[in-house]
Write an enzyme that holds these catalytic residues in place. Structure first.
Site, PDB file in Angstrom:
ATOM      1  N   ARG A  42      56.486 103.433 105.405  1.00  0.00           N
ATOM      2  CA  ARG A  42      57.542 102.439 105.131  1.00  0.00           C
ATOM      3  C   ARG A  42      57.561 101.319 106.174  1.00  0.00           C
ATOM      4  NH1 ARG A  42      56.500 104.569 101.602  1.00  0.00           N
ATOM      5  NH2 ARG A  42      57.614 106.006 100.255  1.00  0.00           N
ATOM      6  N   SER A  49      66.169 105.461  98.291  1.00  0.00           N
ATOM      7  CA  SER A  49      66.408 106.434  99.369  1.00  0.00           C
ATOM      8  C   SER A  49      67.110 105.726 100.520  1.00  0.00           C
ATOM      9  CB  SER A  49      65.087 106.983  99.895  1.00  0.00           C
ATOM     10  OG  SER A  49      64.393 107.608  98.857  1.00  0.00           O
ATOM     11  N   GLU A  90      66.506 103.765 105.859  1.00  0.00           N
ATOM     12  CA  GLU A  90      65.393 103.026 105.234  1.00  0.00           C
ATOM     13  C   GLU A  90      65.946 101.689 104.718  1.00  0.00           C
ATOM     14  OE1 GLU A  90      62.696 105.211 102.696  1.00  0.00           O
ATOM     15  OE2 GLU A  90      62.504 103.490 101.354  1.00  0.00           O
TER      16      GLU A  90
HETATM   17  C1  LIG Z   1      66.390 103.042  92.218  1.00  0.00           C
HETATM   18  C2  LIG Z   1      65.469 102.693  93.352  1.00  0.00           C
HETATM   19  C3  LIG Z   1      64.300 103.416  93.525  1.00  0.00           C
HETATM   20  C4  LIG Z   1      63.436 103.110  94.582  1.00  0.00           C
HETATM   21  N1  LIG Z   1      62.290 103.843  94.714  1.00  0.00           N
HETATM   22  C5  LIG Z   1      61.450 103.556  95.732  1.00  0.00           C
HETATM   23  C6  LIG Z   1      60.239 104.290  95.894  1.00  0.00           C
HETATM   24  O1  LIG Z   1      59.912 105.185  95.124  1.00  0.00           O
HETATM   25  N2  LIG Z   1      59.443 103.993  96.941  1.00  0.00           N
HETATM   26  C7  LIG Z   1      59.760 102.991  97.826  1.00  0.00           C
HETATM   27  O2  LIG Z   1      58.982 102.763  98.768  1.00  0.00           O
HETATM   28  N3  LIG Z   1      60.896 102.275  97.701  1.00  0.00           N
HETATM   29  C8  LIG Z   1      61.745 102.530  96.673  1.00  0.00           C
HETATM   30  N4  LIG Z   1      62.893 101.804  96.540  1.00  0.00           N
HETATM   31  C9  LIG Z   1      63.227 100.763  97.553  1.00  0.00           C
HETATM   32  C10 LIG Z   1      62.706  99.338  97.250  1.00  0.00           C
HETATM   33  O3  LIG Z   1      62.530  99.150  95.855  1.00  0.00           O
HETATM   34  C11 LIG Z   1      61.407  99.039  97.976  1.00  0.00           C
HETATM   35  O4  LIG Z   1      61.562  99.144  99.378  1.00  0.00           O
HETATM   36  C12 LIG Z   1      60.866  97.639  97.647  1.00  0.00           C
HETATM   37  O5  LIG Z   1      59.566  97.517  98.133  1.00  0.00           O
HETATM   38  C13 LIG Z   1      61.714  96.510  98.229  1.00  0.00           C
HETATM   39  O6  LIG Z   1      61.261  95.280  97.687  1.00  0.00           O
HETATM   40  P1  LIG Z   1      62.269  94.076  97.422  1.00  0.00           P
HETATM   41  O7  LIG Z   1      61.493  92.932  96.857  1.00  0.00           O
HETATM   42  O8  LIG Z   1      63.435  94.514  96.618  1.00  0.00           O
HETATM   43  O9  LIG Z   1      62.703  93.732  98.900  1.00  0.00           O
HETATM   44  P2  LIG Z   1      64.134  93.316  99.453  1.00  0.00           P
HETATM   45  O10 LIG Z   1      65.076  94.461  99.292  1.00  0.00           O
HETATM   46  O11 LIG Z   1      64.553  92.012  98.872  1.00  0.00           O
HETATM   47  O12 LIG Z   1      63.784  93.116 100.997  1.00  0.00           O
HETATM   48  C14 LIG Z   1      63.398  94.204 101.816  1.00  0.00           C
HETATM   49  C15 LIG Z   1      62.925  93.656 103.183  1.00  0.00           C
HETATM   50  O13 LIG Z   1      61.728  92.935 102.999  1.00  0.00           O
HETATM   51  C16 LIG Z   1      61.893  91.567 103.402  1.00  0.00           C
HETATM   52  N5  LIG Z   1      61.130  90.755 102.446  1.00  0.00           N
HETATM   53  C17 LIG Z   1      61.237  90.745 101.094  1.00  0.00           C
HETATM   54  N6  LIG Z   1      60.302  89.917 100.568  1.00  0.00           N
HETATM   55  C18 LIG Z   1      59.605  89.403 101.615  1.00  0.00           C
HETATM   56  C19 LIG Z   1      58.522  88.498 101.739  1.00  0.00           C
HETATM   57  N7  LIG Z   1      57.949  87.923 100.685  1.00  0.00           N
HETATM   58  N8  LIG Z   1      58.060  88.203 102.987  1.00  0.00           N
HETATM   59  C20 LIG Z   1      58.631  88.754 104.098  1.00  0.00           C
HETATM   60  N9  LIG Z   1      59.665  89.614 104.048  1.00  0.00           N
HETATM   61  C21 LIG Z   1      60.148  89.931 102.812  1.00  0.00           C
HETATM   62  C22 LIG Z   1      63.382  91.294 103.373  1.00  0.00           C
HETATM   63  O14 LIG Z   1      63.740  90.269 104.291  1.00  0.00           O
HETATM   64  C23 LIG Z   1      63.917  92.658 103.802  1.00  0.00           C
HETATM   65  O15 LIG Z   1      63.828  92.777 105.202  1.00  0.00           O
HETATM   66  C24 LIG Z   1      63.765 102.077  95.489  1.00  0.00           C
HETATM   67  C25 LIG Z   1      64.949 101.329  95.295  1.00  0.00           C
HETATM   68  C26 LIG Z   1      65.786 101.637  94.240  1.00  0.00           C
HETATM   69  C27 LIG Z   1      67.036 100.818  94.044  1.00  0.00           C
END
Ligand SMILES: Cc1cc2nc3c(=O)[nH]c(=O)nc-3n(C[C@H](O)[C@H](O)[C@H](O)COP(=O)(O)OP(=O)(O)OC[C@H]3O[C@@H](n4cnc5c(N)ncnc54)[C@H](O)[C@@H]3O)c2cc1C
Length: 305
Positions: free
Chosen positions: A177, A227, A297
């Site tokens: 992560r 999570s 996380e």
């Molecule tokens: C129901 C559910 C299930 C999930 N299952 C999983 C799973 O199985 N495995 C898992 O790993 N995660 C899981 N997640 C968590 C999440 O989906 C992941 O961590 C995902 O990768 C986050 O991406 P995001 O675009 O939503 O990032 P955001 O939530 O928008 O941002 C997360 C972080 O990344 C930064 N960020 C975002 N985009 C960029 C960019 N382009 N450049 C630089 N920084 C950036 C943001 O500033 C922030 O610090 C789950 C979430 C939910 C709600």
């Protein structure tokens, strides 16, 4: 506060309709929590991003990069500054041979679907992760034995000076992560994946199987950020929380999911303060009972860390 002069300067960089003032962050986060961001800009490409970042830095205006908001807990007071949203205005996907190149705002589900349509295997694990590919590489998102670090060939970022850098997989320093983007002020603009040819029927079956497992195990019927805590070495966070007797514990609208104790859910009108308080109770109880420190996380946006 965002003055008229700031809005005018932003309009030199992005079209007017891409700039929104006082945007409730609950609309942009999967937790459905968060007060207003002073200003939210839909970013249309790497050059816009570079100019927006430079402008904010020169003027001393705080900014935050928002992907699909699925790993965030946004503060009840919202965000004072400019949120740069890398979403559907920056989501093209190109496929050549076994290589997929996706701009940072493409959703993992969209990229996984494109892989399926081109008979490419290796990304099935990510099809149910509700993030953007940019957010995904930041977090090295993973599930069911796969993680993005296994399929990323290279990642294009803007560095602290706004220069474009192409980082190889090794330079991304993927870990559990985490990635180099968490340790440097990089912004991901594009991701290149290297997949393998596969049988579309098998790829589809695997994706459907994993989606079924998610529906069965995870509280997808409630808003959450996935999570809440990282997996502590040698344990599962959800199991420790359950064994500490915290299943269903609720503070305000925030609740330890009855279905999967590793998820704090928004059971209805939860505030960020509710979630933070519940997370603290969970951390204290798990530490007391098992001597294990649970690390969040979920990432806090705005407010005090
Ligand atoms: C129901 C559910 C299930 C999930 N299952 C999983 C799973 O199985 N495995 C898992 O790993 N995660 C899981 N997640 C968590 C999440 O989906 C992941 O961590 C995902 O990768 C986050 O991406 P995001 O675009 O939503 O990032 P955001 O939530 O928008 O941002 C997360 C972080 O990344 C930064 N960020 C975002 N985009 C960029 C960019 N382009 N450049 C630089 N920084 C950036 C943001 O500033 C922030 O610090 C789950 C979430 C939910 C709600």
């Amino acid at each position: 506060m965002i003055s008229g002069a700031i809005v005018e300067a932003l309009q030199e960089i992005v079209p007017k309709e891409k700039i929104r003032l006082n945007q409730p962050l609950e609309k942009y986060t999967s937790f459905r929590i968060g007060g207003p961001a002073d200003c939210l800009v839909e970013v249309g490409g790497a050059e816009q991003l570079r100019r927006l970042k430079k402008y904010a830095e020169t003027e001393g205006i705080p900014f935050f990069i928002l992907g699909n908001g699925s790993n965030l807990l946004a503060d009840d007071q919202g965000f004072r500054g400019i949120v740069l949203h890398i979403g559907s205005s920056m989501n093209e996907i190109r496929i050549t041979g076994n290589t997929i190149t996706a701009r940072a705002g493409a959703l993992l589900s969209q990229v996984a679907r494109a892989a399926l349509e081109h008979g490419l295997t290796g990304l099935e694990f990510a099809s149910g992760i509700p993030g953007s590919i940019g957010g995904g590489v930041v977090m090295n998102a993973g599930a069911y034995g796969g993680e993005l670090g296994q399929v990323v060939e290279s990642v294009t970022v803007l560095d602290e000076e706004g220069k474009e850098l192409e980082l190889s997989n090794a330079r991304m320093e993927f870990g559990y992560r985490t990635s180099a983007v968490k340790r440097h002020p990089y912004i991901v603009t594009e991701v290149r994946l290297q997949l393998r040819p596969g049988d579309p029927e098998q790829i589809r079956e695997r994706m459907e199987d994993l989606a079924g497992r998610r529906r069965e195990k995870q509280p997808l019927e409630f808003p959450s950020a996935g999570s809440t805590f990282k997996r502590p070495e040698g344990y599962f966070a959800g199991e420790l929380i359950m064994k500490a007797g915290l299943r269903g514990l609720q503070i305000g609208g925030a609740r330890v999911s009855d279905k999967h104790c590793g998820f704090v859910i928004n059971a209805g009108n939860a505030t960020a303060a509710d979630v933070k308080e519940l997370m603290k109770v969970i951390q204290d109880r798990v530490k007391e009972e098992f001597g294990v420190k649970l690390e969040p996380e979920v990432i806090l946006m705005g407010g005090e860390a």
